[in-house]
Design a protein around this motif. Structure first.
Motif, PDB file in Angstrom:
ATOM      1  N   UNK A  35       0.809  -1.214   0.000  1.00  0.00           N
ATOM      2  CA  UNK A  35       0.000   0.000   0.000  1.00  0.00           C
ATOM      3  C   UNK A  35       0.841   1.262   0.000  1.00  0.00           C
ATOM      4  N   UNK A  36       1.977   1.217   0.676  1.00  0.00           N
ATOM      5  CA  UNK A  36       2.799   2.421   0.815  1.00  0.00           C
ATOM      6  C   UNK A  36       3.967   2.465  -0.155  1.00  0.00           C
ATOM      7  N   UNK A  37       4.089   1.438  -0.971  1.00  0.00           N
ATOM      8  CA  UNK A  37       5.106   1.447  -2.017  1.00  0.00           C
ATOM      9  C   UNK A  37       6.528   1.375  -1.513  1.00  0.00           C
ATOM     10  N   UNK A  38       6.770   0.554  -0.500  1.00  0.00           N
ATOM     11  CA  UNK A  38       8.121   0.393   0.039  1.00  0.00           C
ATOM     12  C   UNK A  38       8.515  -1.075  -0.014  1.00  0.00           C
ATOM     13  N   UNK A  39       9.775  -1.342   0.278  1.00  0.00           N
ATOM     14  CA  UNK A  39      10.245  -2.720   0.305  1.00  0.00           C
ATOM     15  C   UNK A  39       9.741  -3.431   1.555  1.00  0.00           C
ATOM     16  N   UNK A  40       9.661  -4.732   1.492  1.00  0.00           N
ATOM     17  CA  UNK A  40       9.194  -5.524   2.631  1.00  0.00           C
ATOM     18  C   UNK A  40      10.091  -5.304   3.851  1.00  0.00           C
ATOM     19  N   UNK A  41      11.408  -5.412   3.655  1.00  0.00           N
ATOM     20  CA  UNK A  41      12.339  -5.288   4.784  1.00  0.00           C
ATOM     21  C   UNK A  41      12.338  -3.870   5.354  1.00  0.00           C
ATOM     22  N   UNK A  42      12.212  -2.875   4.458  1.00  0.00           N
ATOM     23  CA  UNK A  42      12.165  -1.496   4.941  1.00  0.00           C
ATOM     24  C   UNK A  42      10.924  -1.246   5.786  1.00  0.00           C
ATOM     25  N   UNK A  43       9.788  -1.805   5.355  1.00  0.00           N
ATOM     26  CA  UNK A  43       8.547  -1.650   6.109  1.00  0.00           C
ATOM     27  C   UNK A  43       8.615  -2.403   7.438  1.00  0.00           C
ATOM     28  N   UNK A  44       9.183  -3.598   7.414  1.00  0.00           N
ATOM     29  CA  UNK A  44       9.310  -4.379   8.648  1.00  0.00           C
ATOM     30  C   UNK A  44      10.180  -3.639   9.662  1.00  0.00           C
ATOM     31  N   UNK A  45      11.232  -3.013   9.185  1.00  0.00           N
ATOM     32  CA  UNK A  45      12.111  -2.255  10.081  1.00  0.00           C
ATOM     33  C   UNK A  45      11.364  -1.085  10.715  1.00  0.00           C
ATOM     34  N   UNK A  46      10.556  -0.378   9.925  1.00  0.00           N
ATOM     35  CA  UNK A  46       9.783   0.743  10.471  1.00  0.00           C
ATOM     36  C   UNK A  46       8.760   0.265  11.504  1.00  0.00           C
ATOM     37  N   UNK A  47       8.082  -0.837  11.189  1.00  0.00           N
ATOM     38  CA  UNK A  47       7.077  -1.370  12.111  1.00  0.00           C
ATOM     39  C   UNK A  47       7.714  -1.807  13.427  1.00  0.00           C
ATOM     40  N   UNK A  48       8.862  -2.479  13.343  1.00  0.00           N
ATOM     41  CA  UNK A  48       9.533  -2.963  14.550  1.00  0.00           C
ATOM     42  C   UNK A  48      10.011  -1.803  15.417  1.00  0.00           C
TER      43      UNK A  48
END
Length: 225
Positions: A35-48
């Motif tokens: 939805x936000x147009x980012x990489x999986x790992x980049x999004x996981x890092x932000x969420x964590x």
């Protein structure tokens, strides 16, 4: 709507994550990144990182079919404060309405009840302290949780004081100055000693603030609220 001004102080990516979780109620990293147009790992890092700060929480959603539960992210209760709440404007309107409906003394009676309830909520915590300075320091911390922002200071010449640079009831104090005295009586009753409130204007010496000077030598009898 994200709290005005707050989005300018945090990373734009974090704002988008929290807003998307607010709208959706909870999503896995894969869907958030899509939805936000980012990489999986980049999004996981932000969420964590948001999980560590307490604004987002992680939970496992059992799959209807065979397989491991899916890891989901959703807003934590702490994130509710990021979004605007009914605040000072509503409080002033309610106090004004009370005065219109029930007379000139109604607002002060309501504020008296507010500070009385606050005192009874804080009293059990403060009775566990071992000294007046410890008690005053804890009181300052409890006030910060209610929206105040300040620092505790101690020096041999001036003694102990709480310097406050923000108070969420500032507009209410301006409209109903009697509330200042009610709050001061509450603080004195909780601390068991005299407290002197001084307004310090801003200038070259620093920003405007309110000092609460706590008498640390001996105790003063304080009237119950």
């Amino acid at each position: 709507m994200f709290l005005p001004g707050f989005r300018e102080l945090v990373k734009e990516g974090w704002v988008k994550v929290i807003e998307e979780l607010k709208v959706s109620g909870g999503l896995p990293v894969s869907e958030l990144s899509r939805r936000l147009g980012t990489s999986y790992m980049g999004m996981k890092d932000q969420c964590d990182k948001l999980v560590k700060m307490g604004y987002v929480e992680r939970w496992r959603l059992p799959r209807q079919e065979v397989g491991r539960p899916e890891i989901m992210y959703r807003m934590a209760p702490k994130a509710d404060a990021i979004f605007p709440q009914a605040g000072v404007g509503l409080s002033l309107e309610l106090l004004d309405a009370a005065r219109t409906l029930f007379g000139d003394t109604a607002p002060e009676r309501l504020l008296l009840q507010y500070f009385s309830q606050l005192r009874e909520r804080w009293r059990p915590k403060l009775t566990k302290t071992r000294s007046l300075v410890e008690r005053a320091t804890m009181l300052s911390g409890l006030r910060e949780k209610e929206g105040c922002f300040g620092r505790c200071r101690y020096d041999p010449a001036k003694g102990f004081r709480i310097e406050e640079y923000h108070h969420p009831l500032h507009a209410i104090f301006a409209a109903y100055p009697g509330a200042i005295h009610l709050e001061l009586r509450m603080m004195e009753e909780l601390l068991g000693t005299r407290v002197v409130r001084r307004e310090v204007p801003g200038g070259r010496g620093g920003p405007a603030r309110v000092d609460y000077e706590v008498a640390t030598l001996g105790k003063t009898e304080v009237t119950q609220i």
